[in-house]
Design an enzyme around this catalytic site. Sequence first.
Site, PDB file in Angstrom:
ATOM      1  N   ASN A  78       0.178  76.733  39.741  1.00 64.05           N
ATOM      2  CA  ASN A  78       0.491  78.020  40.375  1.00 64.05           C
ATOM      3  C   ASN A  78       0.896  79.020  39.305  1.00 64.05           C
ATOM      4  O   ASN A  78       0.911  78.692  38.111  1.00 64.05           O
ATOM      5  CB  ASN A  78       1.585  77.850  41.445  1.00 64.05           C
ATOM      6  N   ASP A 130       3.559  71.645  46.282  1.00 63.54           N
ATOM      7  CA  ASP A 130       3.935  70.906  47.491  1.00 63.54           C
ATOM      8  C   ASP A 130       3.084  69.654  47.674  1.00 63.54           C
ATOM      9  O   ASP A 130       3.551  68.649  48.171  1.00 63.54           O
ATOM     10  CB  ASP A 130       3.784  71.812  48.723  1.00 63.54           C
ATOM     11  N   LYS A 183     -14.377  62.986  34.722  1.00 65.64           N
ATOM     12  CA  LYS A 183     -14.687  64.302  35.275  1.00 65.64           C
ATOM     13  C   LYS A 183     -15.654  64.179  36.464  1.00 65.64           C
ATOM     14  O   LYS A 183     -16.674  63.494  36.364  1.00 65.64           O
ATOM     15  CB  LYS A 183     -15.316  65.175  34.175  1.00 65.64           C
ATOM     16  N   PRO A 232       7.138  64.672  46.012  1.00 64.77           N
ATOM     17  CA  PRO A 232       8.561  64.489  46.307  1.00 64.77           C
ATOM     18  C   PRO A 232       9.276  65.833  46.201  1.00 64.77           C
ATOM     19  O   PRO A 232       8.898  66.676  45.381  1.00 64.77           O
ATOM     20  CB  PRO A 232       9.029  63.539  45.206  1.00 64.77           C
ATOM     21  N   ASP A 233      10.296  66.043  47.032  1.00 66.54           N
ATOM     22  CA  ASP A 233      11.118  67.256  46.908  1.00 66.54           C
ATOM     23  C   ASP A 233      12.249  66.936  45.928  1.00 66.54           C
ATOM     24  O   ASP A 233      13.197  66.214  46.256  1.00 66.54           O
ATOM     25  CB  ASP A 233      11.661  67.676  48.276  1.00 66.54           C
ATOM     26  N   ILE A 234      12.123  67.472  44.719  1.00 71.16           N
ATOM     27  CA  ILE A 234      13.056  67.121  43.638  1.00 71.16           C
ATOM     28  C   ILE A 234      14.459  67.614  43.973  1.00 71.16           C
ATOM     29  O   ILE A 234      15.443  66.871  43.862  1.00 71.16           O
ATOM     30  CB  ILE A 234      12.553  67.724  42.302  1.00 71.16           C
ATOM     31  N   PHE A 248      16.083  77.607  44.578  1.00 74.55           N
ATOM     32  CA  PHE A 248      15.451  78.928  44.578  1.00 74.55           C
ATOM     33  C   PHE A 248      14.436  79.001  45.718  1.00 74.55           C
ATOM     34  O   PHE A 248      13.933  77.972  46.168  1.00 74.55           O
ATOM     35  CB  PHE A 248      14.733  79.187  43.247  1.00 74.55           C
ATOM     36  N   LYS A 267      16.413  77.273  54.442  1.00 77.62           N
ATOM     37  CA  LYS A 267      16.052  76.378  53.330  1.00 77.62           C
ATOM     38  C   LYS A 267      17.301  75.776  52.688  1.00 77.62           C
ATOM     39  O   LYS A 267      17.328  74.607  52.311  1.00 77.62           O
ATOM     40  CB  LYS A 267      15.253  77.168  52.280  1.00 77.62           C
ATOM     41  N   LYS A 302      17.593  71.819  52.444  1.00 77.46           N
ATOM     42  CA  LYS A 302      17.646  71.127  51.146  1.00 77.46           C
ATOM     43  C   LYS A 302      19.007  70.481  50.914  1.00 77.46           C
ATOM     44  O   LYS A 302      19.157  69.639  50.038  1.00 77.46           O
ATOM     45  CB  LYS A 302      17.389  72.131  50.004  1.00 77.46           C
TER      46      LYS A 302
END
Length: 406
Positions: free
Chosen positions: A213, A282, A292, A310-312, A332, A346, A350
């Site tokens: 991203n 995500d 390749k 995984p959500d760190i 954040f 959020k 979290k």
Amino acid sequence: MNELAGKHIVLGLSGGVACYKAAELSRLMIKAGATVQVVMTEAAAQFITPVTMQALTGRAVYGSQWDAREPNNMPHINLSREADAILIAPCSADFIARLVQGRADELLSLLCLARPIDRVPLLLAPAMNREMWAHPATQRNLAQLAKDGARVLGVGNGDQACGETGDGRMLEPNEILQELTAFFAPQVLAGQQVLITAGPTFEAIDPVRGITNRSSGKMGFAIARAAREAGAEVTLVAGPVHLPTPRGVRRIDVQSASEMLAAVESQAPYASVFIATAAVADWRPAQAAAHKIKKDGSGEVPPLAFVENPDILATVAHSDRARSGALFCVGFAAESEDLLAHASAKRLRKGVPMLVGNIGPATFGRDDNALLLVDSQGHRELPQASKRVLAQQLVADIARRLPTSA
Ligand code: C5P
């Protein structure tokens, strides 16, 4: 930004090729808000002219203790009493030896000796050939100066003007500026171990392709620098970004979310603050192809299946240390609409005491931003400013929330 606003720095130059870097250093210090009074030894004036330094600093340069411009003819007293710090850059091996001996036979040594030792700190940025640097005499002298209270900045390693390679290069002007800024910064995070994630992650599809991203990592790197300057020990877990590591920060480079989680989990047991600025993907391809993926000419696209990463932040925030209050977690959020509602939700999801929203959707890669701080009491805004300034404000805010800060 004006991190040295109101500071009056005596910049002393002793003889060495690195004198050319003092020109840039003086500009950077002035840009940061300092007034800079240059004092040069006779040898320094062989390498760069007082005219150049005067033009850059807007102040007459001093080079002799017999300077009749001072009504009392005591420049060593007047210059050293006005200073908030004396910075010798470059500081030659000879000048180091002179300081050790407390010599007073030329203006720069004289004013270092005459400075009020408890009020005017002495910072040294050594510059010399690698053999001179490694010589026991130089190392012995530096150890003595450290005992006497001088702060030694650096040195750097690399190519030297003499053609050799090794230790002894003067730090780069921006590195010296960072050291100086840190020296004057309020040490609100002294004793804290801060762990930060920054940048994007890269999730491989095959050996040459992947999903990432537009996160530049700038906010996380700015926070790492501000936390370090505030006295913390900082570990920065960085996704693939092209940013220099802030001075004094320990950096662990990772690619994928899984690698980022592993790095964070290995460091979290030692941290007292965790700040998750990374834009973690995500999802990742369920399987990265070993080779390749080739077009076969049929016009068919390869099927790509995804699995959730995984959500760190949530993982760390739900650890025993975070729940017990030993680890303060900050998340954040980048939202395109209704920031307050999403950020508040959020924060709860979290399980973190504090969530920071990026105000405005297009903050990726920019040098400025505006932030919304959300906690259990409500929210407040940090208005539009450079990420560097916002990072300092955020660090100050976090410091106030830590159990140890009175
Ligand atoms: O869920 P969302 O990606 O919007 O959450 C953003 C916050 O959670 C950021 O602090 C980000 O660094 C963190 N995060 C994480 N691991 C993920 C996703 C987000 O640490 N997999």
